[in-house]
Write an enzyme that holds these catalytic residues in place. Structure first.
Site, short mmCIF file in Angstrom:
data_model
loop_
_atom_site.label_atom_id
_atom_site.label_comp_id
_atom_site.label_asym_id
_atom_site.label_seq_id
_atom_site.Cartn_x
_atom_site.Cartn_y
_atom_site.Cartn_z
N SER A 1 18.90 59.83 31.84
CA SER A 1 17.47 60.06 32.15
C SER A 1 16.57 59.92 30.93
O SER A 1 15.50 60.51 30.86
CB SER A 1 17.25 61.44 32.79
N ARG A 2 17.04 59.15 29.93
CA ARG A 2 16.26 58.92 28.71
C ARG A 2 16.02 60.20 27.91
O ARG A 2 15.11 60.25 27.08
CB ARG A 2 14.90 58.27 29.03
N LEU A 3 16.84 61.24 28.16
CA LEU A 3 16.65 62.51 27.43
C LEU A 3 17.64 62.54 26.27
O LEU A 3 18.61 63.32 26.25
CB LEU A 3 16.81 63.69 28.38
#
Ligand SMILES: Cc1cc2nc3c(=O)[nH]c(=O)nc-3n(C[C@H](O)[C@H](O)[C@H](O)COP(=O)(O)O)c2cc1C
Length: 231
Positions: A203-205
């Site tokens: 999630s691009r985290l």
């Protein structure tokens, strides 16, 4: 990578790559020294990443116009990251007029990135000589033959190589010729003020850990402030 080109003047990337590194990094899990942390990561990725020493280096003119290209990291010493090049090339001219650079590595196979920002300095002639001697003969001759970044005519570099071979007596009978270090060729060291380690997460985290040099700490034994950055 899936791409679609719906019109001749367009290119769109439709895939959404996912990153999921199993490991985690945090300000307390990394080494107190970014040099040590970099050595750990390079050791971990060698054999998995084909050319982990390939790095992008960005330079800028006096007025701040940037340019980037890839070079090979050849040494990491206690002061910084060293690569070798022609001292009359575009990148070297920019480094002479604006002695700051940014480096970046992307190791796709392990979803890791490293970034560096720092000041640059030329390494000593003796250090460049030591490295130059270790290069294969063809690369030593090539350094002499190339006026790197100059506009040239077709075939010009092959002609220059022949001249260099004749000059140093490399003609198939004397391939052991002692080729001196060209005065226009050598190493640059990037002495970092900032180093960031990045690990790709779902999630691009992503995990981002940044080292900032404590300004008053010494060049040979710097102290570092280590923080987590928002992805
Ligand atoms: C993977 C890779 C590694 C490279 N390594 C070097 C290097 O170590 N030194 C170098 O001068 N050029 C290297 N090059 C070529 C540079 O990218 C660049 O074309 C050249 O240095 C001229 O850049 P400039 O005109 O901006 O100075 C490499 C290119 C690639 C793709």
């Amino acid at each position: 990578m899936d791409v679609i080109i719906p019109a001749p003047d367009q290119l769109k990337v439709l895939s959404h790559n996912q990153y999921n590194t199993p490991e985690h990094i945090s300000p307390t899990s990394v080494s107190p020294s970014p040099f040590e942390q970099f050595r750990t990561w390079v050791t971990e990725v060698q054999g998995i990443v084909p050319e982990p020493e390939a790095m992008s280096i960005s330079t800028a003119t006096r007025t701040g116009i940037p340019s980037s290209r890839f070079v090979l990291l050849k040494q990491l010493d206690k002061r910084g990251f060293v690569f070798f090049t022609n001292y009359t090339s575009r990148k070297s001219k920019e480094l002479l007029e604006n002695p700051h650079a940014a480096l970046a590595w992307y190791w796709k196979e392990v979803s890791r990135q490293v970034r560096v920002v720092g000041r640059v300095e030329k390494i000593t002639k003796e250090e460049s000589e030591e490295y130059f001697k270790s290069r294969p003969l063809g690369s030593r001759l090539g350094a002499w033959a190339s006026e790197q970044s100059k506009v040239i005519a077709e075939g010009e570099v092959a002609g220059r190589l022949k001249d260099v071979e004749a000059r140093f007596g490399v003609d198939g009978t004397r391939v052991d010729a002692d080729i001196p270090l060209p005065e226009f060729w050598g190493g640059w060291r990037i002495v970092p003020d900032e180093v960031e380690f990045w690990m790709g997460k779902p999630s691009r985290l992503h995990d981002r850990i940044r080292y900032l040099r404590v300004p008053e700490s010494s060049g040979d034994a710097p102290e570092w402030k280590i923080e987590r950055l928002s992805p």
